[in-house]
Write an enzyme that holds these catalytic residues in place. Structure first.
Site, PDB file in Angstrom:
ATOM      1  N   SER A 120       0.818  -1.008   0.109  1.00  0.00           N
ATOM      2  CA  SER A 120       0.039  -0.152   0.108  1.00  0.00           C
ATOM      3  C   SER A 120       0.868   1.091   0.154  1.00  0.00           C
ATOM      4  O   SER A 120       2.062   1.109   0.670  1.00  0.00           O
ATOM      5  CB  SER A 120      -0.689  -0.124   1.255  1.00  0.00           C
ATOM      6  OG  SER A 120      -1.536   1.270   1.309  1.00  0.00           O
ATOM      7  N   TYR A 131      -1.461  -1.525  10.311  1.00  0.00           N
ATOM      8  CA  TYR A 131      -1.633  -1.978   8.991  1.00  0.00           C
ATOM      9  C   TYR A 131      -0.484  -1.423   8.285  1.00  0.00           C
ATOM     10  O   TYR A 131       0.253  -1.892   7.391  1.00  0.00           O
ATOM     11  CB  TYR A 131      -2.943  -1.254   8.557  1.00  0.00           C
ATOM     12  CG  TYR A 131      -3.161  -1.413   7.211  1.00  0.00           C
ATOM     13  CD1 TYR A 131      -3.875  -2.512   6.550  1.00  0.00           C
ATOM     14  CD2 TYR A 131      -2.952  -0.244   5.998  1.00  0.00           C
ATOM     15  CE1 TYR A 131      -3.977  -2.699   5.109  1.00  0.00           C
ATOM     16  CE2 TYR A 131      -3.182  -0.483   4.682  1.00  0.00           C
ATOM     17  CZ  TYR A 131      -3.835  -1.642   4.368  1.00  0.00           C
ATOM     18  OH  TYR A 131      -4.102  -1.611   3.007  1.00  0.00           O
TER      19      TYR A 131
HETATM   20  N1  LIG Z   1      -8.852  -0.644  -0.857  1.00  0.00           N
HETATM   21  C1  LIG Z   1      -7.871   0.096  -0.722  1.00  0.00           C
HETATM   22  O1  LIG Z   1      -8.105   1.386  -0.906  1.00  0.00           O
HETATM   23  C2  LIG Z   1      -6.574  -0.418  -0.435  1.00  0.00           C
HETATM   24  C3  LIG Z   1      -5.503   0.667  -0.588  1.00  0.00           C
HETATM   25  C4  LIG Z   1      -4.079   0.369  -0.239  1.00  0.00           C
HETATM   26  C5  LIG Z   1      -3.892  -0.956  -0.163  1.00  0.00           C
HETATM   27  N2  LIG Z   1      -4.893  -2.064  -0.278  1.00  0.00           N
HETATM   28  C6  LIG Z   1      -4.461  -3.678  -0.100  1.00  0.00           C
HETATM   29  O2  LIG Z   1      -4.993  -4.322  -1.461  1.00  0.00           O
HETATM   30  C7  LIG Z   1      -5.224  -5.448  -0.979  1.00  0.00           C
HETATM   31  C8  LIG Z   1      -6.626  -5.742  -1.457  1.00  0.00           C
HETATM   32  O3  LIG Z   1      -7.565  -4.943  -0.487  1.00  0.00           O
HETATM   33  P1  LIG Z   1      -9.296  -4.817  -0.996  1.00  0.00           P
HETATM   34  O4  LIG Z   1      -9.396  -3.616  -0.604  1.00  0.00           O
HETATM   35  O5  LIG Z   1      -9.473  -5.721  -1.969  1.00  0.00           O
HETATM   36  O6  LIG Z   1      -9.723  -5.721   0.441  1.00  0.00           O
HETATM   37  P2  LIG Z   1     -10.973  -6.542   0.940  1.00  0.00           P
HETATM   38  O7  LIG Z   1     -11.139  -6.350   2.269  1.00  0.00           O
HETATM   39  O8  LIG Z   1     -11.966  -5.965  -0.037  1.00  0.00           O
HETATM   40  O9  LIG Z   1     -10.527  -8.194   0.341  1.00  0.00           O
HETATM   41  C9  LIG Z   1      -9.494  -8.706   1.257  1.00  0.00           C
HETATM   42  C10 LIG Z   1      -9.845 -10.174   0.734  1.00  0.00           C
HETATM   43  O10 LIG Z   1      -8.992 -11.009   1.817  1.00  0.00           O
HETATM   44  C11 LIG Z   1      -9.702 -11.999   2.488  1.00  0.00           C
HETATM   45  N3  LIG Z   1      -9.142 -12.394   3.745  1.00  0.00           N
HETATM   46  C12 LIG Z   1      -8.954 -11.490   4.897  1.00  0.00           C
HETATM   47  N4  LIG Z   1      -8.261 -12.266   5.933  1.00  0.00           N
HETATM   48  C13 LIG Z   1      -8.075 -13.449   5.411  1.00  0.00           C
HETATM   49  C14 LIG Z   1      -7.510 -14.434   5.875  1.00  0.00           C
HETATM   50  N5  LIG Z   1      -7.070 -14.491   7.077  1.00  0.00           N
HETATM   51  N6  LIG Z   1      -7.176 -15.472   4.984  1.00  0.00           N
HETATM   52  C15 LIG Z   1      -7.691 -15.627   3.841  1.00  0.00           C
HETATM   53  N7  LIG Z   1      -8.379 -14.785   3.334  1.00  0.00           N
HETATM   54  C16 LIG Z   1      -8.646 -13.399   3.813  1.00  0.00           C
HETATM   55  C17 LIG Z   1     -11.067 -11.308   2.765  1.00  0.00           C
HETATM   56  O11 LIG Z   1     -12.073 -12.410   3.005  1.00  0.00           O
HETATM   57  C18 LIG Z   1     -11.018 -10.569   1.398  1.00  0.00           C
HETATM   58  O12 LIG Z   1     -11.930 -11.394   0.493  1.00  0.00           O
HETATM   59  C19 LIG Z   1      -5.154  -5.549   0.416  1.00  0.00           C
HETATM   60  O13 LIG Z   1      -3.884  -6.125   0.992  1.00  0.00           O
HETATM   61  C20 LIG Z   1      -4.936  -4.264   1.073  1.00  0.00           C
HETATM   62  O14 LIG Z   1      -4.470  -3.975   2.190  1.00  0.00           O
HETATM   63  C21 LIG Z   1      -6.119  -1.698  -0.367  1.00  0.00           C
END
Ligand SMILES: NC(=O)c1ccc[n+]([C@@H]2O[C@H](COP(=O)([O-])OP(=O)(O)OC[C@H]3O[C@@H](n4cnc5c(N)ncnc54)[C@H](O)[C@@H]3O)[C@@H](O)[C@H]2O)c1
Length: 268
Positions: free
Chosen positions: A145, A158
């Protein structure tokens, strides 16, 4: 551009929601066979939707903190879908609490975030690497991120976990290079997903109700203030970057933190 991913086997860890879900569907649309892993039971339904694009899919409910469970799924994927070529680790959780300052949180708020975001990535790499290095072919893509690069105070555990993911990705890129395997990390800025909606909730929860911005007001102000293009990134745009990095068009790109963030973080 023909990415030439047809027939490849891709594993998307965290494939049930958000960006992982879109990445799985995008690999399927490119003709790849896709394995979707997630702790959310919705992963089976998303695998069916991805299969509608034409390719074979497999789904497995697994918690990434359970190494033996992921290892068992890795063997299943090799047996049922074929040789794994790409591993995408998208899983990430927030702590559910906001910083500003970090002592708003307890030390006990840290370990679960670290276990899922960092040890989950390490478990996944350990579960899949051996046949890939034997074949001397493949790619890994981890999810960090912008928060991991700028000391973001929004959710301290985080941010720290995302910095650790970058370090692990660079180590993996060096260790894998002699085996013709690349590793990179995507660093999203703000993407409309369930995770981002949770961050909006906890980071505005302490404001008086009449001052609390809606989700749309919150992200519009934040991305406008922090990123030069001022736009949300879509899951589709993230997925397009991931499949490009998996393709041979990116064959000299490894060890990189790829910011897909509207110009929030700039490095050289
Ligand atoms: N959404 C944003 O703006 C953003 C910004 C920067 C970074 N990110 C990163 O991008 C990645 C994707 O994020 P997103 O927004 O799609 O997240 P999200 O929460 O929509 O999806 C994450 C997925 O991970 C799964 N998950 C969580 N814990 C788990 C575990 N212990 N075992 C197996 N599965 C598990 C959840 O069920 C979910 O399907 C993440 O690593 C997040 O930190 C997101």
């Amino acid at each position: 551009m023909n990415l030439e991913l047809a027939g490849h086997v891709a594993v998307v860890v965290g494939g049930a929601n958000g960006m992982g879900r879109m990445i799985a569907k995008t690999f399927a649309a490119e003709g790849a066979a896709v394995a979707l892993l997630d702790r959310d039971p919705a992963v089976d339904e998303i695998a069916h939707e991805a299969a509608a694009q034409g390719g074979a899919t497999l789904s497995a409910q697994v918690d990434v903190t359970d190494f033996e469970a992921i290892q068992a799924v890795a063997t299943r994927v090799e047996n049922e879908l074929g040789p794994v070529r790409h591993v995408i680790f998208t899983v990430g959780i927030d702590s559910g609490k906001g910083g500003f300052p970090f002592w708003n949180l307890e030390p006990s708020d840290w370990p679960r975030v670290h276990d899922v975001n960092v040890i989950g990535a390490v478990n996944t790499a350990h579960a899949f690497y051996a046949p890939m290095i034997a074949r001397r072919q493949g790619t890994f893509c981890f999810f960090s991120s912008v928060a991991g690069q700028i000391g973001s105070q929004t959710d301290p555990p985080y941010s720290v976990s995302k910095a650790a993911v970058l370090s692990f990705m660079q180590i993996a890129a060096k260790d894998f290079a002699p085996y013709n395997i690349r590793a990179n990390a995507i660093c999203p800025g703000m993407v409309d997903t369930p995770l981002q909606r949770r961050i909006h909730k906890f980071s505005t929860a302490d404001l008086p109700e009449d001052e609390r911005p809606t989700y749309e007001e919150w992200y519009t102000e934040k991305i406008g203030r922090l990123a030069v293009l001022g736009k949300l990134t879509s899951p589709e745009e993230i997925a397009a970057t991931v499949v490009f990095l998996a393709s041979d068009h990116a064959r000299t790109i490894t060890g990189q933190a790829v910011n897909v963030d509207s110009g929030w973080v700039m490095h050289w």
